[in-house]
Design an enzyme around this catalytic site. Structure first.
Site, mmCIF file in Angstrom:
data_model
loop_
_atom_site.group_PDB
_atom_site.id
_atom_site.type_symbol
_atom_site.label_atom_id
_atom_site.label_comp_id
_atom_site.label_asym_id
_atom_site.label_seq_id
_atom_site.Cartn_x
_atom_site.Cartn_y
_atom_site.Cartn_z
ATOM 1 N N PHE A 2 0.755 -1.204 -0.100
ATOM 2 C CA PHE A 2 -0.029 0.032 0.088
ATOM 3 C C PHE A 2 1.096 1.220 0.063
ATOM 4 O O PHE A 2 2.201 1.093 0.043
ATOM 5 C CB PHE A 2 -0.968 0.035 1.180
ATOM 6 C CG PHE A 2 -1.668 -1.356 1.305
ATOM 7 C CD1 PHE A 2 -2.859 -1.496 0.815
ATOM 8 C CD2 PHE A 2 -1.250 -2.417 2.177
ATOM 9 C CE1 PHE A 2 -3.633 -2.437 0.947
ATOM 10 C CE2 PHE A 2 -1.942 -3.495 2.322
ATOM 11 C CZ PHE A 2 -3.050 -3.621 1.623
ATOM 12 N N SER A 41 -6.612 -7.716 -0.905
ATOM 13 C CA SER A 41 -6.120 -7.154 0.336
ATOM 14 C C SER A 41 -6.496 -5.919 0.042
ATOM 15 O O SER A 41 -6.529 -5.032 -0.607
ATOM 16 C CB SER A 41 -4.412 -7.447 0.313
ATOM 17 O OG SER A 41 -4.028 -8.441 0.497
ATOM 18 N N CYS A 48 -3.543 -4.963 7.045
ATOM 19 C CA CYS A 48 -3.690 -5.724 5.465
ATOM 20 C C CYS A 48 -4.667 -6.771 6.035
ATOM 21 O O CYS A 48 -4.253 -7.811 6.641
ATOM 22 C CB CYS A 48 -2.358 -6.164 5.152
ATOM 23 S SG CYS A 48 -2.825 -7.219 3.529
ATOM 24 N N THR A 50 -7.507 -9.768 4.453
ATOM 25 C CA THR A 50 -8.027 -10.413 3.192
ATOM 26 C C THR A 50 -9.577 -10.439 2.931
ATOM 27 O O THR A 50 -10.170 -10.865 3.889
ATOM 28 C CB THR A 50 -7.341 -11.755 3.167
ATOM 29 O OG1 THR A 50 -6.138 -11.684 3.095
ATOM 30 C CG2 THR A 50 -7.894 -12.650 1.865
ATOM 31 N N ALA A 71 -6.817 -13.114 12.573
ATOM 32 C CA ALA A 71 -6.456 -14.072 13.278
ATOM 33 C C ALA A 71 -5.530 -13.811 14.248
ATOM 34 O O ALA A 71 -5.434 -12.352 14.916
ATOM 35 C CB ALA A 71 -5.680 -14.969 12.305
ATOM 36 N N HIS A 109 1.548 -4.407 7.824
ATOM 37 C CA HIS A 109 1.865 -5.295 8.728
ATOM 38 C C HIS A 109 2.281 -4.505 10.010
ATOM 39 O O HIS A 109 3.113 -3.810 10.062
ATOM 40 C CB HIS A 109 2.936 -6.160 8.493
ATOM 41 C CG HIS A 109 2.663 -7.111 7.170
ATOM 42 N ND1 HIS A 109 3.838 -7.443 6.561
ATOM 43 C CD2 HIS A 109 1.835 -7.405 6.577
ATOM 44 C CE1 HIS A 109 3.317 -8.312 5.643
ATOM 45 N NE2 HIS A 109 2.131 -8.234 5.561
ATOM 46 N N THR A 162 4.495 12.412 7.834
ATOM 47 C CA THR A 162 5.826 12.737 7.875
ATOM 48 C C THR A 162 6.063 13.136 9.417
ATOM 49 O O THR A 162 5.317 13.964 10.133
ATOM 50 C CB THR A 162 6.440 13.939 7.104
ATOM 51 O OG1 THR A 162 6.232 13.414 5.835
ATOM 52 C CG2 THR A 162 7.897 14.279 7.411
#
Length: 215
Positions: A2, A41, A48, A50, A71, A109, A162
């Site tokens: 992304f 995704s 992220c 699914t 999960a 992640h 930033t």
């Protein structure tokens, strides 16, 4: 992969725990179902996830409802486990080859959960119509502070930002009026948790520095 450029705000409409290590969520969004494949995704507040199912919206609004499952690892590292119907979340579809990279490379992640300590509202210029900006003071998890640098990139709740200043484990970012209006940042309050993903370059630079003494 992304970019941290939020393209929509979604809303959790269903949240169901499937045992201690799985949570199923249904999220209403303005994305058209025809453009989403099962298995695609989507970054949800920087996480992220699914797509496992799609269905029409029932509120008459444009778009669709997509289903995802979180999960054990996701539930342990994020606040997804706290999401309930009505929770608003930043959304971004995955990057396609050839598209503009407007933010920075983001994996989805999440490394940990930071927390908003203080919000400074910066009054707008009376001659300018677009409203106030806001400076957020954020405390990073202790183990992640070494990855955060002044002028470096950071992903917070799926938003590429930033870093303005750093003082030990506290850093600041500035949100312009546009960003406040098209993301969930305009609703953020002091004390809120924020998903944090450090910059990929900072992560690998730190790993190389650790490996150097080993030859």
């Amino acid at each position: 992969m992304f970019t941290g450029i939020v393209t929509a705000i979604g809303e959790v409409v269903e949240a169901e725990r499937k045992g201690p290590s799985l949570k199923r969520l249904a999220i209403a969004c303005p994305y058209e179902a025809e453009g989403i494949a099962i298995g695609a995704s989507i970054a949800c507040a920087g996480v992220c996830l699914t797509v496992t199912a799609l269905k029409p919206r029932t509120d008459g609004a444009a778009g669709c409802i997509f289903q995802v499952e979180a999960a054990a690892e996701t539930l342990a590292k994020t606040v997804v486990g706290d999401w309930q119907p009505g929770t608003a979340i930043n959304l971004e579809r995955s990057l396609k080859v050839g598209e503009e990279l407007g933010g920075h490379l983001v994996t989805g992640h999440v490394d940990g959960v930071a927390r908003i300590l203080k919000i400074d509202q910066i009054a707008p210029d009376p001659d300018e119509p677009w409203g106030a900006t806001a400076r957020f003071h954020i405390r990073a998890p202790e183990q992640l502070k070494r990855f955060i640098a002044v002028k470096g990139s950071i992903c917070l709740d799926g938003t590429s930002l930033t870093v303005n200043t750093v003082d030990d484990d506290v850093f600041t970012v500035l949100l312009i009026p546009h960003s406040l209006s098209v993301t969930t940042w305009g609703e953020r309050r002091e004390g809120d948790p924020i998903h944090l993903e450090v910059d990929l370059m900072a992560r690998y630079a730190a790993r190389l520095a650790e490996a150097r003494p080993q030859g």
